[in-house]
Motif scaffolding. Structure first.
Motif, PDB file in Angstrom:
ATOM      1  N   ASN A  22       0.839  -1.200   0.000  1.00 38.57           N
ATOM      2  CA  ASN A  22       0.000   0.000   0.000  1.00 38.57           C
ATOM      3  C   ASN A  22       0.871   1.247   0.000  1.00 38.57           C
ATOM      4  N   ASP A  23       0.683   2.176   0.888  1.00 36.58           N
ATOM      5  CA  ASP A  23       1.243   3.523   0.743  1.00 36.58           C
ATOM      6  C   ASP A  23       2.732   3.573   0.378  1.00 36.58           C
ATOM      7  N   GLN A  39       4.517   0.434   2.152  1.00 35.41           N
ATOM      8  CA  GLN A  39       3.835  -0.471   3.074  1.00 35.41           C
ATOM      9  C   GLN A  39       3.708  -1.837   2.407  1.00 35.41           C
ATOM     10  N   TRP A  47      -3.774  -6.932   3.191  1.00 34.55           N
ATOM     11  CA  TRP A  47      -3.150  -6.044   4.164  1.00 34.55           C
ATOM     12  C   TRP A  47      -2.850  -6.790   5.477  1.00 34.55           C
ATOM     13  N   MET A  50       2.576  -5.092   8.672  1.00 41.24           N
ATOM     14  CA  MET A  50       3.207  -4.045   7.873  1.00 41.24           C
ATOM     15  C   MET A  50       4.715  -3.927   8.087  1.00 41.24           C
ATOM     16  N   PHE A  83       3.983   1.189  10.281  1.00 41.53           N
ATOM     17  CA  PHE A  83       3.060   1.880   9.389  1.00 41.53           C
ATOM     18  C   PHE A  83       3.787   3.012   8.660  1.00 41.53           C
ATOM     19  N   SER A  84       3.001   3.847   7.992  1.00 40.20           N
ATOM     20  CA  SER A  84       3.579   4.821   7.062  1.00 40.20           C
ATOM     21  C   SER A  84       4.446   5.871   7.731  1.00 40.20           C
ATOM     22  N   ARG A 146      -1.754   9.001  13.399  1.00 36.98           N
ATOM     23  CA  ARG A 146      -0.692   8.276  12.696  1.00 36.98           C
ATOM     24  C   ARG A 146      -0.302   9.001  11.411  1.00 36.98           C
ATOM     25  N   ASP A 147       0.842   8.619  10.910  1.00 37.88           N
ATOM     26  CA  ASP A 147       1.409   9.126   9.648  1.00 37.88           C
ATOM     27  C   ASP A 147       1.984  10.540   9.865  1.00 37.88           C
ATOM     28  N   GLU A 207      -5.358  10.717   7.049  1.00 34.53           N
ATOM     29  CA  GLU A 207      -4.166   9.880   7.026  1.00 34.53           C
ATOM     30  C   GLU A 207      -3.129  10.524   6.103  1.00 34.53           C
ATOM     31  N   TYR A 259      -4.568   6.641  -3.547  1.00 40.05           N
ATOM     32  CA  TYR A 259      -4.722   6.889  -2.119  1.00 40.05           C
ATOM     33  C   TYR A 259      -3.343   7.074  -1.497  1.00 40.05           C
ATOM     34  N   TRP A 276      -0.365   5.469  -4.032  1.00 40.77           N
ATOM     35  CA  TRP A 276      -0.752   4.053  -4.121  1.00 40.77           C
ATOM     36  C   TRP A 276      -1.999   3.939  -4.999  1.00 40.77           C
TER      37      TRP A 276
HETATM   38  C1  FRU Z   1      -3.154   4.570   4.648  1.00 45.10           C
HETATM   39  C2  FRU Z   1      -2.791   3.844   5.931  1.00 45.10           C
HETATM   40  C3  FRU Z   1      -1.978   4.720   6.846  1.00 45.10           C
HETATM   41  C4  FRU Z   1      -1.217   3.742   7.666  1.00 45.10           C
HETATM   42  C5  FRU Z   1      -0.940   2.652   6.672  1.00 45.10           C
HETATM   43  C6  FRU Z   1      -0.977   1.269   7.256  1.00 45.10           C
HETATM   44  O1  FRU Z   1      -3.438   3.703   3.605  1.00 45.10           O
HETATM   45  O2  FRU Z   1      -3.948   3.365   6.564  1.00 45.10           O
HETATM   46  O3  FRU Z   1      -2.755   5.590   7.615  1.00 45.10           O
HETATM   47  O4  FRU Z   1      -0.045   4.271   8.213  1.00 45.10           O
HETATM   48  O5  FRU Z   1      -1.923   2.752   5.671  1.00 45.10           O
HETATM   49  O6  FRU Z   1      -0.618   0.326   6.296  1.00 45.10           O
END
Ligand code: FRU
Length: 470
Positions: A22-23, A39, A47, A50, A83-84, A146-147, A207, A259, A276
């Motif tokens: 992902n991200d 990610q 998912w 991570m 995570f991100s 987060r992030d 996010e 996203y 992503w």
């Molecule tokens: C966005 C997200 C972030 C998080 C990550 C987890 O897609 O939900 O907020 O850090 O992905 O994989």
């Protein structure tokens, strides 16, 4: 080795070697080399678990896989996931801030710091004081926490954390630090309005915030974490006393797929963004193929005089071009000598009353087709993937976006890459989608409005990860 050439796997967009992506994370040009962390679940195509996957590039479009760069530590404060996060240069030391997740219930999610002394950033040393922020600000009822977005002003580091204030809307909580370890909470950088629904919603929690300056103008990108539609929005405006006072807002990409984008300033001083491109098909289909997710092509962000955030494909994407294809067109618009599922099309149309555009990934009988068009009567851009696939496990949508061209023409640049469709309009606006045609002949191309076409060019495109193809 998994089959990396399955029919939906993009060729010139970055995908994970296998399993889930992902991200984009930690985008940085370090000692000349571009780094794309992302990610990644190394254990499956959905998912979870991570980690940070890693790819590098010298030219921003040809990439090489490197081993996983960041993994959760058993028993550590990031045991349930890395995570991100973002990468930046702290006095010559490559540094990341990411969200470490401790427990199986995915809480708490806290900022973690790590540094690398490897020139290729393959290994990271986590700071012993992690997490570097123990709790969200006291007295605030936050929706998420987060992030990260990080920048420096007058030798002081600023960090924004993606969040939302209950009852108000999404926000970015702003902190500052001189050593990256001790952080002082200041205030929200900006607070959204969760009750806003038109022209789009910005939701209750944000996010992946991304705050930046381009030529002295300030912008913020954030991803609304509410359930569908998941918007990625921008705000630009005045940045005063460490607050963003928005004067303009819009969508970063009007399509259903992009996203959690991230942008960074490269050695040429350009603001480069990668996002992503989420799958738009069932979990079962992703598991069956053994991979999930793709990255957008790199885009260059600019802020126009009226505050509009524009995105254009990076010029380096042209390096992916191979042979041109003949543009002979029959009366009904079908390209008679060109087909392809890994191509770039650039078409300029003069504007009149009727729609102009392109059909791509079209079967000869049009049972499968993806439509990109501009309707001058409603002044809308349309990306229609509702008929892209006969497979019921593929989710089509019709996206419409109001757009008034400034001139007499409109240019559609359409990147078709197996399941990825990335459209740029006048190299300013992006709409991205994912499509999963089932038929072997779903590589046809057609022009909508042949009498309006001013110029047309088509290229075959090469591989983003040539080494993977052996
Ligand atoms: C966005 C997200 C972030 C998080 C990550 C987890 O897609 O939900 O907020 O850090 O992905 O994989």
């Amino acid at each position: 080795m998994p089959d990396t050439r399955d029919r939906h796997r993009p060729r010139y967009h970055v995908t994970p070697p296998q399993n889930w992506m992902n991200d984009p994370n930690g985008l940085i040009q370090w000692q000349g080399t571009y780094h794309l962390f992302y990610q990644h679940n190394p254990f499956g195509a959905l998912w979870g678990n991570m980690h940070w996957g890693h790819a590098i590039s010298r030219d921003l479009v040809h990439w090489e896989d490197l081993p996983i760069a960041l993994a959760p530590d058993d028993g550590g404060s990031d045991a349930a996931g890395c995570f991100s996060g973002v990468a930046f240069d702290h006095d010559g030391v490559a540094t990341i801030l990411y969200t470490g997740v401790r427990d199986a219930d995915l809480e708490p999610q806290r900022p973690h710091l790590a540094t690398s002394d490897d020139p290729l950033l393959r290994t990271w040393t986590k700071h012993p004081g992690n997490p570097v922020i123990a709790e969200p600000p006291a007295g605030l009822e936050v929706v998420i926490f987060r992030d990260h977005t990080v920048w420096q002003e007058d030798g002081v580091w600023y960090q924004g954390i993606g969040s939302g204030i209950a009852g108000q809307g999404g926000t970015v909580l702003l902190y500052r630090s001189t050593d990256l370890v001790t952080w002082e909470y200041l205030h929200p950088l900006v607070v959204g309005d969760a009750t806003q629904t038109a022209p789009f919603t910005t939701g209750t929690g944000w996010e992946c915030p991304d705050f930046f300056a381009i030529d002295g103008r300030h912008g913020l990108i954030f991803a609304s974490h509410d359930e569908h539609p998941l918007n990625v929005s921008w705000m630009t405006g005045d940045y005063r006393e460490h607050r963003l006072i928005p004067t303009a807002t819009g969508l970063v990409d009007a399509g259903p797929s992009l996203y959690a984008p991230q942008s960074f300033t490269d050695d040429q001083g350009r603001r480069v963004m990668i996002g992503w491109l989420r799958e738009r098909r069932s979990d079962d289909a992703q598991v069956a193929d053994g991979w999930s997710g793709a990255m957008s092509l790199p885009r260059i962000l600019t802020i126009a005089d009226d505050g509009t955030l524009r995105s254009a494909p990076a010029p380096e994407n042209d390096l992916l071009r191979g042979d041109t294809l003949p543009t002979t067109t029959s009366a009904d618009g079908t390209l008679t000598e060109a087909r392809g599922d890994a191509i770039e099309i650039v078409a300029t149309f003069t504007l009149a009353d009727a729609s102009v555009g392109l059909l791509v990934r079209a079967t000869d009988d049009r049972a499968e087709q993806t439509i990109v068009r501009y309707d001058p009567t409603t002044q809308e851009l349309v990306l229609d993937t509702t008929r892209a696939s006969l497979d019921v496990d593929a989710y089509g949508t019709e996206t419409r976006l109001a757009y008034v061209p400034t001139g007499e023409t409109i240019t559609l640049r359409v990147y078709v890459d197996r399941s990825v469709i990335e459209v740029f309009v006048d190299d300013q606006i992006a709409l991205s989608g994912r499509v999963y045609p089932t038929r072997d002949d779903a590589d046809g191309i057609a022009v909508i409005g042949t009498d309006r076409i001013a110029s047309l060019a088509i290229w075959e495109m090469g591989d983003a990860l040539p080494a993977r193809q052996g």
